[in-house]
Scaffold this active site. Structure first.
Site, short mmCIF file in Angstrom:
data_model
loop_
_atom_site.label_atom_id
_atom_site.label_comp_id
_atom_site.label_asym_id
_atom_site.label_seq_id
_atom_site.Cartn_x
_atom_site.Cartn_y
_atom_site.Cartn_z
N ASP A 1 99.44 10.94 -41.10
CA ASP A 1 100.46 11.91 -41.51
C ASP A 1 100.40 13.09 -40.54
O ASP A 1 99.46 13.88 -40.58
CB ASP A 1 100.19 12.43 -42.94
N LYS B 1 108.30 12.78 -44.31
CA LYS B 1 107.59 13.36 -45.44
C LYS B 1 108.00 14.81 -45.59
O LYS B 1 108.13 15.53 -44.61
CB LYS B 1 106.08 13.22 -45.17
N LYS C 1 108.56 10.11 -48.08
CA LYS C 1 107.42 10.52 -48.90
C LYS C 1 107.57 11.98 -49.31
O LYS C 1 107.33 12.87 -48.51
CB LYS C 1 106.12 10.32 -48.13
#
Lengths: 331, 304
Positions: free
Chosen positions: A163, A231, A267
């Site tokens: 991430d 995300k 996400k």
């Protein structure tokens, strides 16, 4: 519409190459991103709010709760993380409710890079992935070589997913190509010696992007640069995932697939604490991009306390009694 | 002159009060949107009271749980001050409670006033107990070793209280005050037939520095709300005062409460006007016993 390929598959690169003209120069990229239609903020929020009013009950609720559990990236990103805490969290991720073995596993355990090896060892071959934040998370304020080393470190330690945070400073200053190149470089750093690659999630930190237009631009920018997931946030600022900004990103992945045929995951992370919230997000997914995204391959929740609430709801559904925090773990 | 005042009265519209629940320091309507008619002792309509649902009970329990750490962690002296403040606030609203109790229980004004006075005095009585109960039921235990061994009473947690059905105010105060005096938080199911004094008590509690969620008041059908509370895994104890005339319901609630081993105070006939003793406080206390090394002095035979 072209046939769909997954963003993490081998064919995605060729599809993205078809968009090479818009990413050829800073000017071209700016022209393209600023040419995206503006976001109707009022309409977006109204749409997100109206989808949040759906009533999901009984068997549908049971299905939604299990689905949500299987989509969780169970996260611990604290300065005080210890190997013991990571091991405990991993055990919980593999077997969330020891009193009910029918409970699904979570999708991944999300930790800082130095904890990847610990998590990997604790998870073994359970099938739960290890996700690692990288690139000087959460601020992202470090030189590119440092960020790449951070990423390579995590991948070498066995991270299945990375991430990364974008450089919001560069983005807000309008230096889109710098952000683009950085994401591409991190993507390269995710490559393993055997040629496979850790999945890359790109965090925009929506709370710092200031406008919905910027979130739409960042989404397209991230996807053009080869993100496997986009995300919402790090969970470290005041505004994290909201139904509205997640809906906006879902619309972006839908439109991106329509344009290029590449399917990208979403996400939302931070601030999703209750089952009710999680189910609202699942409704957004189903109503915006459809059930092709309704699996943990394409949609994830970045959360820590959400799992406990889902487990309590699950216990309520199976026993008929309201449960309480005494019956789930503290962390 | 009298003509004129009659005219003035005629144009004044009546201001009806919407009775509401008291949950987490706020005054919500029932989540279900339902109300039921409340009548006085002679059957005359008084008001519509909210008819709580299972979800209201659940929300009330979460509010009580949230408030527990702060309330049980407050000093006993501070809890006493706040309980005394409740009595002060009640005193200021005495007229209203005399009217509501009189209507609900069919009492004359002077009898209702006596009931309200007794209820206010009861708050004061329990306010005084907050920092004394530990001395009465806790203390140092004699042990054969160089240790101090201390027992101290600790609040048990969230207590669900089924309030007395007939004594809508004095009975209510007599079951709620002891629960919170010792540091528990309470979810109260009011008298089904006469919930209005209880709902008005919520307004008093809200202006008494009592932290939100320490007392949560639900009106409605006892047989609907109480089983949810009895089965709720996050409720630690159950006071069945209001089921004294309904043995079947009391039995059902006791069975449901057994699931997580709740402390249950079983229904018994009580004269609410009599001095209560400490039983209702000790019913919801747990004893924590601590061993502590007494140090070199004790080892060498010192009496200390």
């Amino acid at each position: 519409m072209p046939t769909t390929v997954p963003a993490h598959g081998p064919d995605a690169a060729a599809r993205l190459a078809s968009m090479a003209d818009v990413t050829a120069s800073d000017a071209a990229l700016r022209r393209f991103l600023h040419g995206l239609p503006g976001v109707d903020a009022v309409g977006l929020e109204a749409r997100a709010a109206s989808l949040g009013t759906r009533s999901i009950k009984t068997t549908a609720k049971a299905y939604a709760i299990d689905l949500a559990i299987s989509m969780i990236d169970l996260t611990t990103l604290e300065g005080a993380d210890t190997p013991g805490k990571v091991r405990a969290l991993s055990a919980k991720g593999v077997n969330p409710d020891p009193t009910d073995r029918t409970t699904p596993r979570v999708a991944a355990i999300c930790v800082y890079p130095d904890m990847v090896a610990t998590a990997k060892e604790a998870l073994g071959d359970s099938g739960v992935h290890v996700a690692s934040v990288a690139t000087a998370f959460p601020a992202g304020r470090a030189a590119l070589p440092v960020k790449l080393a951070d990423t390579a470190d995590a991948v070498a330690a066995g991270a299945d997913e990375v991430d990364m945070v974008i450089d919001r400073g560069a983005f807000l200053a309008g230096r889109y190509l710098k952000v683009f190149e950085e994401i591409k470089a991190v993507r390269e750093a995710c490559r393993r010696p055997d040629g496979s690659s850790a999945h890359l999630k790109v965090i925009f930190e929506n709370g710092e992007l200031a406008t919905y237009d910027n979130i739409r631009r960042a989404s397209w920018l991230g996807m053009l640069a080869g993100a496997d997931f986009i995300k919402t946030s790090t969970g470290k600022v005041a505004v994290n995932a909201t139904p509205a900004n997640t809906l906006l990103m879902l619309e972006a992945v839908r439109d991106f697939r329509a344009a290029t045929g590449v399917q990208v995951g979403v996400k939302p992370a931070g601030g999703i604490r209750t089952s009710k919230d999680a189910i609202k997000f699942l409704v957004l997914v189903n109503e915006t991009v459809g059930d092709e995204w309704l699996s943990n391959e394409w949609f994830r929740f970045g959360a820590s306390s959400l799992l406990n609430d889902l487990l309590m709801q699950r216990q309520k559904l199976s026993t008929g009694r309201y449960s309480g925090p005494d019956y789930v773990t503290v962390d | 002159m009298s003509d004129k005042s009659e005219k003035a009265e005629a144009v004044r519209l009546s201001v009806f009060k919407t009775y509401k629940l008291f949950v987490g320091g706020k005054f919500p309507r029932s989540e279900s949107g339902r109300v039921y008619e409340v009548t006085d002792a002679k059957g005359k309509w008084l008001a519509n009271a909210p008819q709580s649902s299972r979800k209201d009970a659940r929300d009330a329990v979460s509010a009580a749980r949230k408030a527990f750490a702060g309330w049980s962690g407050a000093t006993a002296y501070n809890r006493g001050q706040i309980l005394y403040r409740v009595a002060e606030m009640l005193e200021g609203r005495r007229e209203q409670f005399v009217r509501e109790v009189g209507e609900a229980e069919g009492l004359s004004k002077s009898k209702a006033a006596a009931v309200v006075d007794a209820a206010i005095d009861r708050w004061v009585w329990y306010a005084g107990w907050t920092d004394k109960i530990a001395q009465v039921v806790g203390g140092a235990n004699p042990v054969a070793g160089p240790y101090f061994n201390l027992s101290s009473p600790e609040p048990t947690g969230v207590v669900a209280v089924v309030a007395p059905q007939e004594s809508s105010f004095l009975g209510l105060v007599s079951v709620v005050a002891p629960v919170i005096a010792t540091g528990n938080t309470a979810v109260v199911v009011t008298s089904e037939r006469a919930p209005l004094p209880a709902l008005s008590l919520g307004e008093v509690l809200a202006t008494s520095d009592l932290p939100g969620g320490v007392v949560n008041i639900l009106s409605g059908r006892t047989s609907e709300v109480a089983p949810t509370l009895a089965a709720h895994m996050d409720v630690n104890a159950l006071d069945l005062a209001g089921t004294v005339d309904d043995a079947a319901l009391a039995k059902e609630l006791e069975i449901a409460a057994a699931d997580n081993l709740k402390r249950v105070l079983r229904p018994q006939a009580v004269d609410w006007a009599a001095e209560p003793g400490t039983d209702r406080m000790t019913a919801f206390l747990e004893t924590k016993t601590v061993w502590h090394p007494a140090g070199a002095g004790a080892a060498s035979g010192s009496a200390y």
